[in-house]
Design a protein around this motif. Structure first.
Motif, PDB file in Angstrom:
ATOM      1  N   LEU A  34      21.141 -29.496   2.746  1.00 32.33           N
ATOM      2  CA  LEU A  34      20.566 -28.381   3.487  1.00 32.33           C
ATOM      3  C   LEU A  34      19.484 -28.917   4.412  1.00 32.33           C
ATOM      4  N   VAL A  35      19.648 -28.688   5.708  1.00 38.65           N
ATOM      5  CA  VAL A  35      18.691 -29.136   6.723  1.00 38.65           C
ATOM      6  C   VAL A  35      17.982 -27.900   7.273  1.00 38.65           C
ATOM      7  N   GLN A  36      16.652 -27.865   7.136  1.00 42.87           N
ATOM      8  CA  GLN A  36      15.856 -26.720   7.597  1.00 42.87           C
ATOM      9  C   GLN A  36      14.754 -27.213   8.521  1.00 42.87           C
ATOM     10  N   ALA A  37      14.764 -26.730   9.753  1.00 46.27           N
ATOM     11  CA  ALA A  37      13.746 -27.082  10.739  1.00 46.27           C
ATOM     12  C   ALA A  37      12.700 -25.973  10.806  1.00 46.27           C
ATOM     13  N   GLY A  38      11.441 -26.337  10.542  1.00 43.54           N
ATOM     14  CA  GLY A  38      10.359 -25.362  10.581  1.00 43.54           C
ATOM     15  C   GLY A  38       9.542 -25.484  11.843  1.00 43.54           C
ATOM     16  N   LEU A 111      28.595 -25.933   7.051  1.00 35.60           N
ATOM     17  CA  LEU A 111      28.786 -24.726   6.259  1.00 35.60           C
ATOM     18  C   LEU A 111      27.513 -23.888   6.317  1.00 35.60           C
ATOM     19  N   PRO A 112      27.631 -22.574   6.203  1.00 32.83           N
ATOM     20  CA  PRO A 112      26.445 -21.705   6.293  1.00 32.83           C
ATOM     21  C   PRO A 112      25.436 -22.008   5.187  1.00 32.83           C
ATOM     22  N   LYS A 113      24.156 -21.873   5.489  1.00 30.43           N
ATOM     23  CA  LYS A 113      23.108 -22.155   4.524  1.00 30.43           C
ATOM     24  C   LYS A 113      23.097 -21.155   3.376  1.00 30.43           C
ATOM     25  N   ASP A 114      23.642 -19.969   3.585  1.00 30.47           N
ATOM     26  CA  ASP A 114      23.646 -18.949   2.533  1.00 30.47           C
ATOM     27  C   ASP A 114      24.492 -19.352   1.330  1.00 30.47           C
ATOM     28  N   GLU A 115      25.453 -20.256   1.529  1.00 32.04           N
ATOM     29  CA  GLU A 115      26.320 -20.688   0.437  1.00 32.04           C
ATOM     30  C   GLU A 115      25.700 -21.805  -0.394  1.00 32.04           C
ATOM     31  N   TYR A 116      24.571 -22.352   0.066  1.00 31.64           N
ATOM     32  CA  TYR A 116      23.992 -23.510  -0.619  1.00 31.64           C
ATOM     33  C   TYR A 116      23.222 -23.078  -1.855  1.00 31.64           C
ATOM     34  N   PRO A 117      23.414 -23.777  -2.997  1.00 28.26           N
ATOM     35  CA  PRO A 117      22.689 -23.408  -4.225  1.00 28.26           C
ATOM     36  C   PRO A 117      21.178 -23.548  -4.037  1.00 28.26           C
ATOM     37  N   GLN A 118      20.448 -22.668  -4.624  1.00 26.50           N
ATOM     38  CA  GLN A 118      18.997 -22.703  -4.501  1.00 26.50           C
ATOM     39  C   GLN A 118      18.407 -23.733  -5.461  1.00 26.50           C
TER      40      GLN A 118
END
Length: 322
Positions: A34-38, A111-118
């Motif tokens: 999961l790649v998240q840019a803030g 793949l969409p980030k919503d499918e990634y396990p938390q």
């Protein structure tokens, strides 16, 4: 999402995540990170549902956002790019990531980030600090004895935190490895016992903590948390009751006495089986086309006392007297 960063910076972070991402494709999303840019940093997360690793680095953020991408493919692409060059990552249409650096240009399906396990947030109620070098050395001493079998409670190392010490214990039912170190855990009023999975131990030993002297350690419910300035590792614990080990080990002094080893010598001495008086047998005992035997003159007067049978099943860490 769009951000730019030097190749060497993101390559180090991707290298950390390679041991975490799932390679067996039981769930396709677990092969991704999961790649998240803030606002000013990029955070990357990998997990296999047992171990999770979160790392972050500074970058030039043109557009915040989040997406998941294959950890292995992303690592291979970045590794192939020219050194010292800035690399731009941009989320394109139809869940695609575009990677450009100089004249090089790549596209990866995402793949969409919503499918990634938390991955749970780290919790450090006791704020226990572990010396990095000491902790990794202890892991190296006990890792080889961790089992890989159906008895799930043996598929990890027992970690025992006391007010003045830390202990690591592992066994596969045939051998037992034990290591302990003095540790001042201020504020720890109750002993902590957790079984840490084999994979987590492997990652803790493998990770380059980049000069960090201490790791912040925490336990909450059925998880353990370890953290430095830029890396957070979250792991499930192994449920079950670890076998009693307190009476299954010898002190270094007992081992020396049992084998008659003087104080100034190393803690172990190998005595081969005797085939003749004063001559150890160097044959391997296996029938072969040629079976060479070499005689070496030695002086051997026997043990001072009979060794305890438990020595055959216990492993001792000679370094530092532990």
């Amino acid at each position: 999402m769009q951000f730019t960063v030097r190749k060497e910076v993101i390559l180090d972070e991707l290298q950390l995540l390679q041991g975490i991402v799932e390679k067996r494709n039981t769930m396709p999303i677990l092969a991704n990170i999961l790649v998240q840019a803030g606002a000013s940093e990029v955070e990357m997360t990998g997990t296999d549902l047992v171990v999770g690793l979160r790392t972050h680095f500074e970058a030039t953020i043109d557009e915040p956002g989040a997406i998941t991408v294959s950890g292995k493919k992303l690592f291979e692409i970045v590794k192939s790019l020219p050194d010292g060059q800035p690399v731009t990552f941009r989320e394109g249409k139809n869940s695609m990531m575009e990677i450009t650096s100089g004249e090089s240009e790549f596209t990866i399906v995402c793949l969409p980030k919503d499918e990634y396990p938390q991955v749970p947030e780290a919790k450090f109620e006791k704020r226990i600090s572990l010396p990095v070098e000491t902790f990794q050395a202890m892991i190296d001493r006990v890792f080889f004895a961790i089992a890989q079998e159906q008895r799930y409670y043996l598929n990890g190392a027992l970690m025992v935190l006391k007010a003045k010490s830390i202990e690591l214990v592992s066994t596969d039912g045939h051998r037992l490895s034990y290591s302990s170190k003095a540790l001042d855990t201020a504020g720890l009023t109750k002993e902590i016992r957790v079984i840490v999975p084999r994979k987590t131990m492997a990652e803790l030993s493998r990770i380059d903590w980049e000069g960090a002297e201490e790791i912040l350690f925490g336990v909450h419910e059925s998880r353990v948390f370890l953290k430095t300035d830029r890396v957070v590792l979250v792991s499930n614990t192994v449920e079950g009751l670890f076998p009693a080990f307190e009476g299954q080990r010898l002190s270094l002094e007992e081992l020396r006495a049992g084998y008659g080893i003087p104080e100034g010598e190393g803690p172990f001495r190998i005595i081969p089986p005797q085939s003749a008086a004063g001559r150890p047998d160097r044959g391997n005992g296996q029938p072969q086309q040629t079976d060479p035997i070499e005689g070496v003159p030695v002086e051997f007067e026997g043990f001072n006392q009979a060794p305890r049978p438990l020595v055959q099943h216990a492993v001792f860490a000679p370094h530092g007297g532990d």
